[in-house]
Design an enzyme around this catalytic site. Structure first.
Site, PDB file in Angstrom:
ATOM      1  N   ASP A   8      56.128   5.028  60.321  1.00 54.48           N
ATOM      2  CA  ASP A   8      57.183   4.280  59.647  1.00 54.48           C
ATOM      3  C   ASP A   8      58.421   5.164  59.605  1.00 54.48           C
ATOM      4  OD1 ASP A   8      57.635   3.190  56.187  1.00 54.48           O
ATOM      5  OD2 ASP A   8      58.815   2.863  58.020  1.00 54.48           O
ATOM      6  N   SER A  37      62.590   6.391  60.464  1.00 58.36           N
ATOM      7  CA  SER A  37      63.955   5.890  60.514  1.00 58.36           C
ATOM      8  C   SER A  37      64.323   5.843  62.000  1.00 58.36           C
ATOM      9  CB  SER A  37      64.875   6.800  59.695  1.00 58.36           C
ATOM     10  OG  SER A  37      64.671   8.150  60.047  1.00 58.36           O
ATOM     11  N   ASP A  38      65.598   5.995  62.340  1.00 53.54           N
ATOM     12  CA  ASP A  38      65.994   5.810  63.741  1.00 53.54           C
ATOM     13  C   ASP A  38      66.130   7.131  64.472  1.00 53.54           C
ATOM     14  OD1 ASP A  38      67.876   3.333  62.184  1.00 53.54           O
ATOM     15  OD2 ASP A  38      66.211   2.937  63.540  1.00 53.54           O
TER      16      ASP A  38
HETATM   17  N1  LIG Z   1      59.642   1.821  55.031  1.00 50.11           N
HETATM   18  C1  LIG Z   1      60.919   1.322  55.455  1.00 50.11           C
HETATM   19  C2  LIG Z   1      61.568   2.272  56.439  1.00 50.11           C
HETATM   20  C3  LIG Z   1      62.260   1.493  57.514  1.00 50.11           C
HETATM   21  N2  LIG Z   1      62.362   2.267  58.721  1.00 50.11           N
HETATM   22  C4  LIG Z   1      63.539   2.068  59.525  1.00 50.11           C
HETATM   23  C5  LIG Z   1      64.802   2.112  58.725  1.00 50.11           C
HETATM   24  C6  LIG Z   1      66.024   2.056  59.632  1.00 50.11           C
HETATM   25  C7  LIG Z   1      66.019   0.777  60.447  1.00 50.11           C
HETATM   26  N3  LIG Z   1      67.177   0.752  61.303  1.00 50.11           N
HETATM   27  C8  LIG Z   1      67.222  -0.375  62.222  1.00 50.11           C
HETATM   28  C9  LIG Z   1      68.075  -0.019  63.413  1.00 50.11           C
HETATM   29  C10 LIG Z   1      68.167  -1.157  64.418  1.00 50.11           C
HETATM   30  N4  LIG Z   1      66.895  -1.419  65.030  1.00 50.11           N
HETATM   31  C11 LIG Z   1      64.721   0.663  61.229  1.00 50.11           C
HETATM   32  C12 LIG Z   1      63.502   0.770  60.321  1.00 50.11           C
END
Ligand SMILES: NCCCN[C@H]1CC[C@H](NCCCN)CC1
Length: 289
Positions: A157, A159-160
């Site tokens: 899980d 981030s980017d």
């Molecule tokens: N538990 C929640 C965390 C979520 N992970 C990421 C947070 C940033 C998000 N940007 C999306 C960028 C465009 N795809 C993707 C999921």
């Protein structure tokens, strides 16, 4: 008082905005800027380095799908590892599976854990499950140190791929996941948007096909507050007992433990099956590789 706009080089030329009622927290951890604000229409919002991580209103779509797509595809998951996911939402969803005996989580930024517990109690409720073991550290190092073949499922899980999560999108990391999974074990990773990042996805699919000799699939969900309104997941399995991600064999009934959780808001077995259906421009890239 005003609007928050999510501007990033990862989605040039566009920005989703949310009306801000009040800024509740601003801090700088060892890894990133952390902010929480009360939005007018999406509840509280968690932002890391200017990127929306979750909102109270639509986080269910992401946390439920990234968790139940893998766990409902294998019989009796027992040992689960979460990489990232410091807000606790994935932990909450894993805890719905009564067969699970051990939930390890490795999150690099302890400020995310603390902020989630303070401002997002219905998300961080996942930490209250006695099966959860929290490790603060780098997921890559964590996976290198675990014995081979011990997990039934790994959920990434992240981030980017800008900032602390960059290495979670690279091949060596996928190799450490494959090593940690049992034969026929499954991994579910945050795999970006087919509208924004077809090239990143193409790279990830190519790497996964080399590393995961079971099945390799991309599934998606809708998240109104993520750019392009959707996000996808790689669902892969290692060589061994076949895993058919498209037909869930281990349904969650809402009667299962723990009684304390609110019922599922998004996931069900029909949307599980539908999530693997792709538009043609994505299908020809993802399914040909
Ligand atoms: N538990 C929640 C965390 C979520 N992970 C990421 C947070 C940033 C998000 N940007 C999306 C960028 C465009 N795809 C993707 C999921």
């Amino acid at each position: 008082p005003g609007w928050f706009s999510e501007i990033s080089p990862l989605w040039p030329g566009e920005a989703h905005s949310l009306k801000v009622e009040k800024i509740l927290f601003q801090g700088k951890s060892d890894y990133q800027n952390v902010m929480v604000f009360q939005s007018s229409t999406y509840g509280k919002v968690l932002v890391l380095d200017g990127v929306i991580q979750l909102t109270e209103r639509d986080e269910c779509a992401y946390q439920e799908m990234i968790t139940h797509l893998p766990l409902c595809s294998i019989p009796n998951p027992k040992k689960v590892l979460v990489i990232g996911g410091g807000d606790g939402g994935v932990l909450r969803e894993v805890s719905r599976h009564s067969s699970v005996e051990q939930i390890d989580i490795c999150e690099i930024d302890k400020m995310v854990v603390e902020v989630a517990k303070q401002f997002f109690p219905d998300v961080a409720v996942g930490y209250e499950d006695p099966r959860v073991n929290l490790h603060i550290g780098d997921g890559v190092a964590f996976l290198k140190n675990v014995p081979a073949g011990i997990y039934d499922a790994v959920i990434v899980d992240s981030s980017d791929p800008i900032g602390p999560a960059q290495e979670l999108f690279e091949k060596p990391f996928f190799e450490t996941i494959a090593r940690a999974l049992r034969p026929g074990g499954v991994v579910s990773t945050q795999a970006e948007s087919i509208w924004l990042h077809m090239h990143i996805i193409e790279e990830i699919v190519a790497n996964c096909r080399q590393i995961f000799k079971g099945s390799v699939n991309y599934a998606w969900t809708t998240v109104p507050t993520y750019p392009s309104g959707m996000i996808g997941f790689m669902l892969c399995s290692t060589e061994g007992p076949a895993v058919d991600f498209k037909n869930p064999i281990n349904p969650i009934d809402d009667e299962s433990e723990p009684k304390t959780l609110a019922p599922l808001k998004f996931y069900n077995s029909e949307i599980h099956q539908a999530s693997f259906c792709l538009p043609s421009f994505a299908k020809r890239v993802i399914e040909s590789k």
